[in-house]
Design a protein around this motif. Structure first.
Motif, PDB file in Angstrom:
ATOM      1  N   ILE A 120       0.833  -1.206   0.000  1.00  0.00           N
ATOM      2  CA  ILE A 120       0.000   0.000   0.000  1.00  0.00           C
ATOM      3  C   ILE A 120       0.870   1.259   0.000  1.00  0.00           C
ATOM      4  N   ARG A 121       1.923   1.236   0.790  1.00  0.00           N
ATOM      5  CA  ARG A 121       2.823   2.390   0.850  1.00  0.00           C
ATOM      6  C   ARG A 121       3.485   2.627  -0.505  1.00  0.00           C
ATOM      7  N   ALA A 122       3.906   1.548  -1.150  1.00  0.00           N
ATOM      8  CA  ALA A 122       4.554   1.677  -2.456  1.00  0.00           C
ATOM      9  C   ALA A 122       3.578   2.206  -3.505  1.00  0.00           C
ATOM     10  N   GLU A 123       2.326   1.765  -3.453  1.00  0.00           N
ATOM     11  CA  GLU A 123       1.335   2.286  -4.398  1.00  0.00           C
ATOM     12  C   GLU A 123       1.124   3.778  -4.198  1.00  0.00           C
ATOM     13  N   LEU A 124       1.027   4.217  -2.940  1.00  0.00           N
ATOM     14  CA  LEU A 124       0.826   5.639  -2.658  1.00  0.00           C
ATOM     15  C   LEU A 124       1.998   6.479  -3.172  1.00  0.00           C
ATOM     16  N   GLU A 125       3.188   5.901  -3.097  1.00  0.00           N
ATOM     17  CA  GLU A 125       4.389   6.603  -3.550  1.00  0.00           C
ATOM     18  C   GLU A 125       4.651   6.390  -5.041  1.00  0.00           C
ATOM     19  N   TYR A 128       5.881   1.454  -8.266  1.00  0.00           N
ATOM     20  CA  TYR A 128       5.180   0.263  -8.725  1.00  0.00           C
ATOM     21  C   TYR A 128       6.046  -0.999  -8.701  1.00  0.00           C
ATOM     22  N   PRO A 129       7.342  -0.930  -9.003  1.00  0.00           N
ATOM     23  CA  PRO A 129       8.161  -2.143  -8.855  1.00  0.00           C
ATOM     24  C   PRO A 129       8.142  -2.686  -7.419  1.00  0.00           C
ATOM     25  N   ALA A 130       8.208  -1.782  -6.432  1.00  0.00           N
ATOM     26  CA  ALA A 130       8.171  -2.229  -5.036  1.00  0.00           C
ATOM     27  C   ALA A 130       6.808  -2.803  -4.689  1.00  0.00           C
TER      28      ALA A 130
END
Length: 224
Positions: A120-125, A128-130
Motif C-alpha cells: 500500500i505504501r509503495a502504491e501511494l508513492e 510500482y516495482p516495489a
C-alpha cells in the motif's frame, strides 16, 4: 573430468534460471526487454553457456521468446493468453492457500500484514516495482506454506509469464476493490482459520483486483 564440468555447468545454469525466474515472477522485467547472453554472463561473472541454457529454459516456459538471430526478449502475453492463465490460477491458487492454512501461525500472519502495508505504501508513492514485489511475496509466502512443491512449481510457471505483463500494466490499472482490499480479507480468513473465506479472498483478489488490468489490456489490443 568432462562429466564433472557438465554437472557444474548444469548447476550454475539452474542458479541463473532461478534468479531470472524470480525477476520475472516479481515483475522486475517488462515485455520487450532484451536479454543479452554476453551481457548477463559478464554481470554474473560466468561463461555464456549456463546463461544460454537458463534463457532457453525460460523460452520453453513461455516467459521469453527467441527472435531470428538468437535475439531473446521478454514475451508479452495477449489478452487471450492472460485470460487463459488467469482461469488456471483461479483453480490452483485458492487451493494452494487452503492447503497452506494448517501450517500458518500468528507470527506468519503478522509478516503478511507487513508485506501488505509495504504494498500500500509503495502504491501511494507510485513505486510500482516495489508494490509488485510486495504483492508477489504476499502471495507466494502463503502458497509455499502448502508444502506442495509440485503445485508451487506449476504456479511459478504461470507467474513467470504474467509477471512482466503486470509490470507493464500496473501504472495504468493497478488493483482496486469495491470493499476492503482482498489482502485484508486473506489476513482475516487466516486468523479465523476459515479455509473457504481464504480461498474466496484469493479468488476475488485475482478477478476483482485484476479487472483494471483486463480493461487496460482490452483497450491497447482494440483495433484503432
Amino acid at each position: 573430468m568432462q562429466g564433472l564440468t557438465d554437472v557444474q555447468s548444469k548447476s550454475l545454469s539452474a542458479q541463473i534460471y532461478a534468479q531470472l525466474k524470480h525477476q520475472l515472477m516479481a515483475a522486475r522485467l517488462q515485455p520487450g526487454d532484451r536479454l543479452k547472453i554476453r551481457d548477463l554472463a559478464q554481470t554474473l561473472g560466468t561463461s555464456e553457456t549456463p546463461v544460454r541454457e537458463a534463457l532457453l529454459q525460460l523460452v520453453r516456459d513461455g516467459a521469453l521468446e527467441m527472435k531470428p538471430g538468437y535475439y531473446i526478449r521478454v514475451r508479452r502475453l495477449t489478452l487471450r493468453e492472460y485470460m487463459e492463465l488467469r482461469e488456471i490460477r483461479l483453480l490452483l491458487e485458492p487451493h494452494a492457500a487452503a492447503k497452506a492454512l494448517p501450517n500458518i501461525d500468528e507470527s506468519f500472519v503478522a509478516e503478511l500484514e507487513q508485506l501488505h502495508e509495504a504494498l500500500i505504501r509503495a502504491e501511494l508513492e507510485k513505486d510500482y516495482p516495489a508494490a509488485l514485489l510486495a504483492n508477489y511475496e504476499f502471495h507466494f509466502s502463503v502458497y509455499r506454506k502448502s508444502e506442495m512443491p509440485q503445485l508451487i512449481d506449476i504456479l511459478e510457471r504461470l507467474w513467470v509469464q504474467t509477471g512482466p505483463l503486470l509490470n507493464l500494466l500496473y501504472p495504468f490499472g493497478h488493483p482496486s476493490y469495491d470493499g476492503p482490499h482482498q489482502h485484508l480479507n486473506v489476513i482475516a480468513a487466516l486468523r479465523n482459520r476459515d479455509a473457504d473465506a481464504l480461498a474466496d479472498a484469493f479468488r476475488y483478489d485475482l478477478t476483482e483486483g485484476g479487472r483494471s488490468f483486463v480493461r487496460y489490456l482490452e483497450s491497447i489490443e482494440a483495433p484503432s
